[in-house]
Design an enzyme around this catalytic site. Structure first.
Site, PDB file in Angstrom:
ATOM      1  N   ARG A   1     -76.335   1.489  31.411  1.00 38.29           N
ATOM      2  CA  ARG A   1     -76.103   0.255  32.152  1.00 38.29           C
ATOM      3  C   ARG A   1     -76.843   0.303  33.482  1.00 38.29           C
ATOM      4  O   ARG A   1     -76.805   1.324  34.169  1.00 38.29           O
ATOM      5  CB  ARG A   1     -74.594   0.080  32.413  1.00 38.29           C
TER       6      ARG A   1
ATOM      7  N   ARG B   1     -59.583  -7.907  40.143  1.00 34.62           N
ATOM      8  CA  ARG B   1     -60.265  -6.922  40.976  1.00 34.62           C
ATOM      9  C   ARG B   1     -60.117  -7.238  42.460  1.00 34.62           C
ATOM     10  O   ARG B   1     -60.622  -6.490  43.303  1.00 34.62           O
ATOM     11  CB  ARG B   1     -61.750  -6.907  40.627  1.00 34.62           C
TER      12      ARG B   1
HETATM   13  P1  AMP Z   1     -66.941  -3.569  34.253  1.00 29.13           P
HETATM   14  O1  AMP Z   1     -67.561  -3.721  32.918  1.00 29.13           O
HETATM   15  O2  AMP Z   1     -65.474  -3.903  34.269  1.00 29.13           O
HETATM   16  O3  AMP Z   1     -67.247  -2.229  34.896  1.00 29.13           O
HETATM   17  O4  AMP Z   1     -67.607  -4.668  35.198  1.00 29.13           O
HETATM   18  C1  AMP Z   1     -68.985  -4.643  35.477  1.00 29.13           C
HETATM   19  C2  AMP Z   1     -69.294  -5.500  36.675  1.00 29.13           C
HETATM   20  O5  AMP Z   1     -68.945  -6.871  36.406  1.00 29.13           O
HETATM   21  C3  AMP Z   1     -68.533  -5.157  37.945  1.00 29.13           C
HETATM   22  O6  AMP Z   1     -69.112  -4.091  38.671  1.00 29.13           O
HETATM   23  C4  AMP Z   1     -68.617  -6.487  38.693  1.00 29.13           C
HETATM   24  O7  AMP Z   1     -69.899  -6.664  39.235  1.00 29.13           O
HETATM   25  C5  AMP Z   1     -68.450  -7.503  37.578  1.00 29.13           C
HETATM   26  N1  AMP Z   1     -67.033  -7.838  37.345  1.00 29.13           N
HETATM   27  C6  AMP Z   1     -66.255  -7.486  36.277  1.00 29.13           C
HETATM   28  N2  AMP Z   1     -65.012  -7.946  36.403  1.00 29.13           N
HETATM   29  C7  AMP Z   1     -64.968  -8.595  37.594  1.00 29.13           C
HETATM   30  C8  AMP Z   1     -63.951  -9.278  38.317  1.00 29.13           C
HETATM   31  N3  AMP Z   1     -62.692  -9.357  37.844  1.00 29.13           N
HETATM   32  N4  AMP Z   1     -64.276  -9.830  39.505  1.00 29.13           N
HETATM   33  C9  AMP Z   1     -65.524  -9.767  39.992  1.00 29.13           C
HETATM   34  N5  AMP Z   1     -66.542  -9.119  39.382  1.00 29.13           N
HETATM   35  C10 AMP Z   1     -66.279  -8.549  38.180  1.00 29.13           C
END
Ligand code: AMP
Length: 208
Positions: free
Chosen positions: A152, A86
């Site tokens: 969520r 990310r």
């Molecule tokens: P997601 O389920 O992929 O939408 O991720 C949910 C949240 O987890 C994101 O909004 C970030 O706060 C955190 N997160 C997930 N993947 C990453 C990553 N690669 N780097 C930093 N934060 C992450």
């Protein structure tokens, strides 16, 4: 095959990863799921992570990279990276990590979705506590698998707005990082999940 699935929040990365995992016998690593599992464990780290995630921010590159490396090291299958990298720093670290484990990226797939559609999708998104999938309709009381549905905390409107700002600032540069690698492909995410899946499969059929 080692695939990076990119896309803004709500683009359908989780849904498509689950389908690709069974279609190509890959391991699905979702960094969001890893973090939510840490939160659910109730650990001190999980509490810190919850604050960051619920505020719509990114957790530190260091934590994310070390959590990911544990999974990559233990895996004996091709991997779908969902939600990672990310940041450009994470993309650079991933390259080094994959070299270390004799792997390389096969494809970087960006699921493209207009922001108005993201806001619409996330404001009505309910996920299943049991299988993790989103509910297919707004009105159904439980998931098709029978699991309880929940919203969520980071899908709250203020969080979504901030997540999109973070996405533009930190994650879009990752697109530039891969764009000229010869492995980068964009898929139209504003279609049914079946159509998106079909488009992704036709990309993967060419590289497998
Ligand atoms: P997601 O389920 O992929 O939408 O991720 C949910 C949240 O987890 C994101 O909004 C970030 O706060 C955190 N997160 C997930 N993947 C990453 C990553 N690669 N780097 C930093 N934060 C992450």
């Amino acid at each position: 095959m080692n695939i990076i699935l990119m896309g803004c929040p709500g683009a359908g990365k989780g849904t498509q990863s689950a389908r690709l995992q069974s279609a190509y016998n890959l391991q699905h690593i979702s960094t969001g799921d890893l973090l939510r599992a840490e939160m659910a464990s109730g650990s001190a780290l999980g509490k810190q992570v919850a604050e960051v995630i619920n505020g719509g921010n990114l957790v530190s590159d260091e934590l994310m990279i070390s959590m990911l490396e544990t999974r990559v090291k233990a895996s004996d299958k091709g991997i779908i990276f969902d939600g990672f990298p990310r940041t450009v720093a994470q993309a650079q670290a991933l390259e080094i990590m994959l070299q270390k484990y004799n792997r390389s990226i096969t494809s970087v797939i960006m699921i493209d979705l207009p922001e108005e559609e993201v806001v619409k999708r996330l404001s009505s998104r309910r996920l299943c506590k049991k299988c993790g999938r989103p509910a297919a309709t707004i009105t159904q009381p439980v998931c098709a698998c029978g699991g309880e549905l929940y919203v969520r905390a980071d899908d709250a409107p203020e969080s979504v707005k901030h997540r999109l700002e973070v996405y533009r600032k930190d994650t879009l540069p990752v697109k530039n990082y891969y764009q000229h690698s010869g492995k980068y492909v964009e898929i139209n995410g504003h279609q049914t999940p079946d159509q998106v899946f079909e488009d992704i499969c036709s990309v993967l059929e060419k590289v497998k």
